[in-house]
Design an enzyme around this catalytic site. Structure first.
Site, PDB file in Angstrom:
ATOM      1  N   ASP A 268      -9.426   6.416   2.949  1.00  0.00           N
ATOM      2  CA  ASP A 268      -8.111   7.059   2.960  1.00  0.00           C
ATOM      3  C   ASP A 268      -8.187   8.515   3.417  1.00  0.00           C
ATOM      4  O   ASP A 268      -7.319   9.309   3.092  1.00  0.00           O
ATOM      5  CB  ASP A 268      -7.446   6.946   1.581  1.00  0.00           C
ATOM      6  CG  ASP A 268      -8.236   7.663   0.485  1.00  0.00           C
ATOM      7  OD1 ASP A 268      -9.380   8.106   0.755  1.00  0.00           O
ATOM      8  OD2 ASP A 268      -7.719   7.779  -0.640  1.00  0.00           O
TER       9      ASP A 268
ATOM     10  N   ARG B 262      33.960 -19.514  42.211  1.00  0.00           N
ATOM     11  CA  ARG B 262      35.003 -19.039  41.302  1.00  0.00           C
ATOM     12  C   ARG B 262      36.305 -19.720  41.702  1.00  0.00           C
ATOM     13  O   ARG B 262      36.430 -20.250  42.810  1.00  0.00           O
ATOM     14  CB  ARG B 262      35.151 -17.520  41.417  1.00  0.00           C
ATOM     15  CG  ARG B 262      35.601 -17.091  42.788  1.00  0.00           C
ATOM     16  CD  ARG B 262      35.496 -15.590  43.001  1.00  0.00           C
ATOM     17  NE  ARG B 262      36.104 -15.216  44.262  1.00  0.00           N
ATOM     18  CZ  ARG B 262      35.798 -14.128  44.944  1.00  0.00           C
ATOM     19  NH1 ARG B 262      34.861 -13.312  44.490  1.00  0.00           N
ATOM     20  NH2 ARG B 262      36.406 -13.845  46.067  1.00  0.00           N
TER      21      ARG B 262
ATOM     22  N   TYR C 294      18.597 -19.320  29.754  1.00  0.00           N
ATOM     23  CA  TYR C 294      18.267 -20.170  28.598  1.00  0.00           C
ATOM     24  C   TYR C 294      19.272 -21.301  28.502  1.00  0.00           C
ATOM     25  O   TYR C 294      20.493 -21.066  28.441  1.00  0.00           O
ATOM     26  CB  TYR C 294      18.334 -19.284  27.346  1.00  0.00           C
ATOM     27  CG  TYR C 294      17.846 -19.931  26.079  1.00  0.00           C
ATOM     28  CD1 TYR C 294      16.636 -20.626  26.049  1.00  0.00           C
ATOM     29  CD2 TYR C 294      18.586 -19.842  24.903  1.00  0.00           C
ATOM     30  CE1 TYR C 294      16.189 -21.213  24.876  1.00  0.00           C
ATOM     31  CE2 TYR C 294      18.135 -20.419  23.720  1.00  0.00           C
ATOM     32  CZ  TYR C 294      16.934 -21.109  23.719  1.00  0.00           C
ATOM     33  OH  TYR C 294      16.486 -21.679  22.555  1.00  0.00           O
TER      34      TYR C 294
ATOM     35  N   GLY D   4     -11.455  16.100  -6.614  1.00  0.00           N
ATOM     36  CA  GLY D   4     -12.598  16.431  -7.445  1.00  0.00           C
ATOM     37  C   GLY D   4     -13.051  17.851  -7.098  1.00  0.00           C
ATOM     38  O   GLY D   4     -13.080  18.229  -5.934  1.00  0.00           O
TER      39      GLY D   4
ATOM     40  N   ARG E 236      -0.781   4.646  -6.028  1.00  0.00           N
ATOM     41  CA  ARG E 236       0.194   5.717  -5.853  1.00  0.00           C
ATOM     42  C   ARG E 236       1.077   5.551  -4.610  1.00  0.00           C
ATOM     43  O   ARG E 236       2.090   6.221  -4.457  1.00  0.00           O
ATOM     44  CB  ARG E 236      -0.527   7.077  -5.821  1.00  0.00           C
ATOM     45  CG  ARG E 236      -1.058   7.492  -7.185  1.00  0.00           C
ATOM     46  CD  ARG E 236      -2.076   8.613  -7.102  1.00  0.00           C
ATOM     47  NE  ARG E 236      -3.414   8.138  -6.724  1.00  0.00           N
ATOM     48  CZ  ARG E 236      -4.503   8.909  -6.638  1.00  0.00           C
ATOM     49  NH1 ARG E 236      -4.409  10.203  -6.883  1.00  0.00           N
ATOM     50  NH2 ARG E 236      -5.674   8.397  -6.295  1.00  0.00           N
TER      51      ARG E 236
ATOM     52  N   ALA F 275     -12.983   0.914   1.003  1.00  0.00           N
ATOM     53  CA  ALA F 275     -11.619   0.479   1.312  1.00  0.00           C
ATOM     54  C   ALA F 275     -11.155  -0.629   0.379  1.00  0.00           C
ATOM     55  O   ALA F 275     -10.358  -1.482   0.745  1.00  0.00           O
ATOM     56  CB  ALA F 275     -11.556   0.001   2.764  1.00  0.00           C
TER      57      ALA F 275
HETATM   58  C1  UD1 Z   1     -12.060  10.557  -4.576  1.00  0.00           C
HETATM   59  C2  UD1 Z   1     -13.195  11.357  -5.222  1.00  0.00           C
HETATM   60  C3  UD1 Z   1     -12.757  12.815  -5.344  1.00  0.00           C
HETATM   61  C4  UD1 Z   1     -12.397  13.350  -3.968  1.00  0.00           C
HETATM   62  C5  UD1 Z   1     -11.361  12.469  -3.288  1.00  0.00           C
HETATM   63  C6  UD1 Z   1     -11.217  12.884  -1.841  1.00  0.00           C
HETATM   64  C7  UD1 Z   1     -14.359   9.837  -6.742  1.00  0.00           C
HETATM   65  C8  UD1 Z   1     -14.569   9.479  -8.167  1.00  0.00           C
HETATM   66  N1  UD1 Z   1     -13.494  10.831  -6.535  1.00  0.00           N
HETATM   67  O1  UD1 Z   1     -10.963  10.614  -5.473  1.00  0.00           O
HETATM   68  O2  UD1 Z   1     -13.817  13.590  -5.893  1.00  0.00           O
HETATM   69  O3  UD1 Z   1     -11.914  14.678  -4.099  1.00  0.00           O
HETATM   70  O4  UD1 Z   1     -11.771  11.097  -3.287  1.00  0.00           O
HETATM   71  O5  UD1 Z   1     -10.166  12.236  -1.182  1.00  0.00           O
HETATM   72  O6  UD1 Z   1     -14.971   9.289  -5.887  1.00  0.00           O
HETATM   73  N2  UD1 Z   1     -12.229   2.648  -3.632  1.00  0.00           N
HETATM   74  C9  UD1 Z   1     -12.958   1.489  -3.592  1.00  0.00           C
HETATM   75  N3  UD1 Z   1     -13.246   0.859  -4.783  1.00  0.00           N
HETATM   76  C10 UD1 Z   1     -12.841   1.330  -5.973  1.00  0.00           C
HETATM   77  C11 UD1 Z   1     -12.099   2.533  -5.992  1.00  0.00           C
HETATM   78  C12 UD1 Z   1     -11.825   3.190  -4.809  1.00  0.00           C
HETATM   79  O7  UD1 Z   1     -13.350   1.022  -2.543  1.00  0.00           O
HETATM   80  O8  UD1 Z   1     -13.142   0.684  -6.992  1.00  0.00           O
HETATM   81  C13 UD1 Z   1     -11.925   3.320  -2.360  1.00  0.00           C
HETATM   82  C14 UD1 Z   1     -10.442   3.481  -2.138  1.00  0.00           C
HETATM   83  O9  UD1 Z   1      -9.921   2.367  -1.423  1.00  0.00           O
HETATM   84  C15 UD1 Z   1     -10.365   4.757  -1.315  1.00  0.00           C
HETATM   85  C16 UD1 Z   1     -11.588   5.528  -1.742  1.00  0.00           C
HETATM   86  O10 UD1 Z   1     -12.451   4.612  -2.392  1.00  0.00           O
HETATM   87  O11 UD1 Z   1     -10.441   4.510   0.062  1.00  0.00           O
HETATM   88  C17 UD1 Z   1     -11.264   6.690  -2.686  1.00  0.00           C
HETATM   89  O12 UD1 Z   1     -10.648   6.180  -3.858  1.00  0.00           O
HETATM   90  P1  UD1 Z   1      -9.476   6.956  -4.581  1.00  0.00           P
HETATM   91  O13 UD1 Z   1      -9.093   6.183  -5.794  1.00  0.00           O
HETATM   92  O14 UD1 Z   1      -8.407   7.301  -3.628  1.00  0.00           O
HETATM   93  O15 UD1 Z   1     -10.254   8.269  -5.053  1.00  0.00           O
HETATM   94  P2  UD1 Z   1      -9.637   9.688  -5.362  1.00  0.00           P
HETATM   95  O16 UD1 Z   1      -9.005   9.662  -6.705  1.00  0.00           O
HETATM   96  O17 UD1 Z   1      -8.799  10.154  -4.250  1.00  0.00           O
HETATM   97 CA    CA Z   2      -8.053   9.224  -2.446  1.00  0.00          CA
END
Ligand code: UD1
Ligand code: CA
Length: 451
Positions: free
Chosen positions: A103, A436, A383, A140, A14, A8
């Protein structure tokens, strides 16, 4: 032994929001609260939340959750980098690590249970959740053999055209054997389009890596932007409404109504169009709600009728009728069979059984005994510009139209207040109170003559 880690720390670029992505709301709770709730029944020994972007804000939002360990990832270099932060806190841990994306909020508890069961049964080094999507873009792609062995995960942006045609996607939910993962985590590289450390790259380094496909792909929807947030909200609302319809609630126009996870209904509730239930709300059997109501953190007992009304943090007794256009505000308790009618506001007040406040009134910081009849336009002036004061009206009393009761004030039982009165002093039981100007009539008066 099981540990759960929720990722998280990301910013959620985005979303284009000031709010960290995992704090975006969905059916009344935040994304991260929902993710944490989805694994609670697994009773993990450790629960770790990886925070980074606006870490303090995320931590503060979860202050009430017992046993949650916050792990700081600063700066954020990708999902693999995030999990590397666990090397210290999980040093010596011998069990499995369930990794959840912060997420991905629609996961069903049973799905995680099945993932864990397969992982432990096959003794895989990693088992990940996958889905086949009609539109896999953004996710992915998972490359797997027919026996379920995974060879690689390639991010959408790193895929060739050919690879993008693979509909099998990574849900971002993994069960790892922790000692095996810990051994390969330090060898991740940033050899990809984003220059980040990808957790998904560990899959190619672990043996065997397996996957489990979810039956309902909607469960693993990830939220990266506002469109996906709205789509997840719609899916979740649909799930909640279907559940309550199966329990005996009628929705005249289901798609126009929204529910929270904490909403409960008795049997034979009829929900008309455009009704919204939020927070911890319970609606008793046989209630008829709507059209056009908002009910939040409130309890409505059996057989309440509400029409175009708003009720917040209040208790409404059996058989009461509200509206059209009533507002019952926090701290209000209505006993059974009260009528609160059009353009009436009730705040922080208690109404005894059978009270009628039918038209155009403000009842604030007041205690009304049984069967009090509040005349149209009666106002409790609570009040004084500095403090709020209470108004007490004894059982059976009646106020005339357009009365103003200036608090603090107490009216006994069976008091009658003449219409148009402004009362500033207490009135004993059984009295008639008039405050009144006396009516003056001048007969044969033709008024000032012009010219
Ligand atoms: C990621 C996966 C992808 C998968 C998708 C599913 C990787 C490289 N890719 O992509 O294969 O299909 O989720 O929803 O893992 N986060 C951190 N630290 C960081 C980066 C991200 O804690 O440095 C957390 C984000 O807050 C988020 C989660 O990791 O909750 C996923 O990160 P996000 O950047 O959304 O990955 P996706 O591009 O969706
Ligand atoms: Ca994601």
């Amino acid at each position: 032994m099981l540990a759960v880690a929720v990722l998280a720390a990301g910013k959620g670029t985005r979303m284009k929001s000031e709010l960290p992505k995992v704090l975006q709301p969905l059916a009344g709770s935040t994304l991260v609260e929902r993710v944490l709730a989805s694994c609670r029944h697994l009773a993990p020994q450790r629960q770790l939340l990886i925070v980074g972007h606006q870490a303090e804000r995320v931590e503060a939002s979860l202050a009430g959750q017992p046993g949650l360990e916050f792990v700081l990832q600063q700066p954020q270099h990708g999902t693999g980098h995030a999990v590397q932060q666990l090397l210290a806190p999980l040093e010596g841990f011998e069990g499995d690590l369930l990794v959840l994306n912060g997420d991905v909020p629609l996961l069903r508890p049973a799905t995680l249970e099945a993932l864990l069961e397969q992982h432990q049964r096959t003794r895989a080094a990693v088992t990940l959740l996958t889905a086949r999507l009609d539109d896999p873009s953004g996710y992915g792609r998972v490359f797997a053999a027919d026996d379920g062995r995974v060879s690689a995960i390639v991010e959408h942006r790193d895929c060739t055209e050919e690879q993008r045609r693979n509909p099998l996607i990574n849900a971002g939910i993994y069960c790892f054997n922790w000692p095996q993962l810990a051994a390969v985590l330090p060898s991740l590289t940033t050899d990809n389009d984003q220059g980040e450390l990808y957790l998904t790259d560990t899959v190619g380094m672990l043996e065997p890596a397996m996957h489990q496909e979810v039956a309902d792909a909607a469960e693993i929807s990830g939220i990266n932007d506002r469109l996906q947030l709205a789509q997840c909200e719609a899916a979740l609302q649909e799930r909640l409404r279907r559940h309550w319809m199966a329990e005996g609630v009628t929705f005249v126009d289901p798609a126009s109504c929204t529910l929270s996870e904490g909403t409960r209904f008795g049997r034979d509730v009829l929900v008309e169009p455009q009704c919204h239930f939020r927070g911890a709300t319970s609606i008793g059997a046989g209630c008829r709600i709507g059209p056009g109501c908002l009910i939040e953190d409130s309890r409505l007992e059996e057989g309440v009728q509400a029409l175009y009304s708003v009720v917040r943090q209040a208790v409404v007794g059996a058989g009461c009728s509200l509206g059209p256009f009533a507002q019952v505000r926090p701290g209000s308790t209505l006993a059974e069979h009260c009528h609160v009618g059009n353009f009436v506001e009730v705040k922080n007040s208690s109404l005894g059984a059978g009270v009628k406040v039918n038209h155009l009134s403000y009842i604030g910081d007041a205690d009304l005994g049984e069967r009090v009849n509040v005349g149209a336009g009666t106002i409790t002036a609570n009040y004084d510009g500095v403090r709020k004061h209470r108004t007490v009206i004894g059982a059976g009393s009646k106020t005339g139209a357009n009365s103003v009761l200036v608090a603090p004030i107490s009216l006994g039982e069976n008091v009658t207040v003449g219409a148009g009165s402004t009362l500033t002093r207490n009135v004993p039981s059984g009295a008639l109170a008039l405050g009144r100007a006396r009516q003056l009539v001048k007969e044969n008066w033709s008024g000032p003559q012009s010219g």
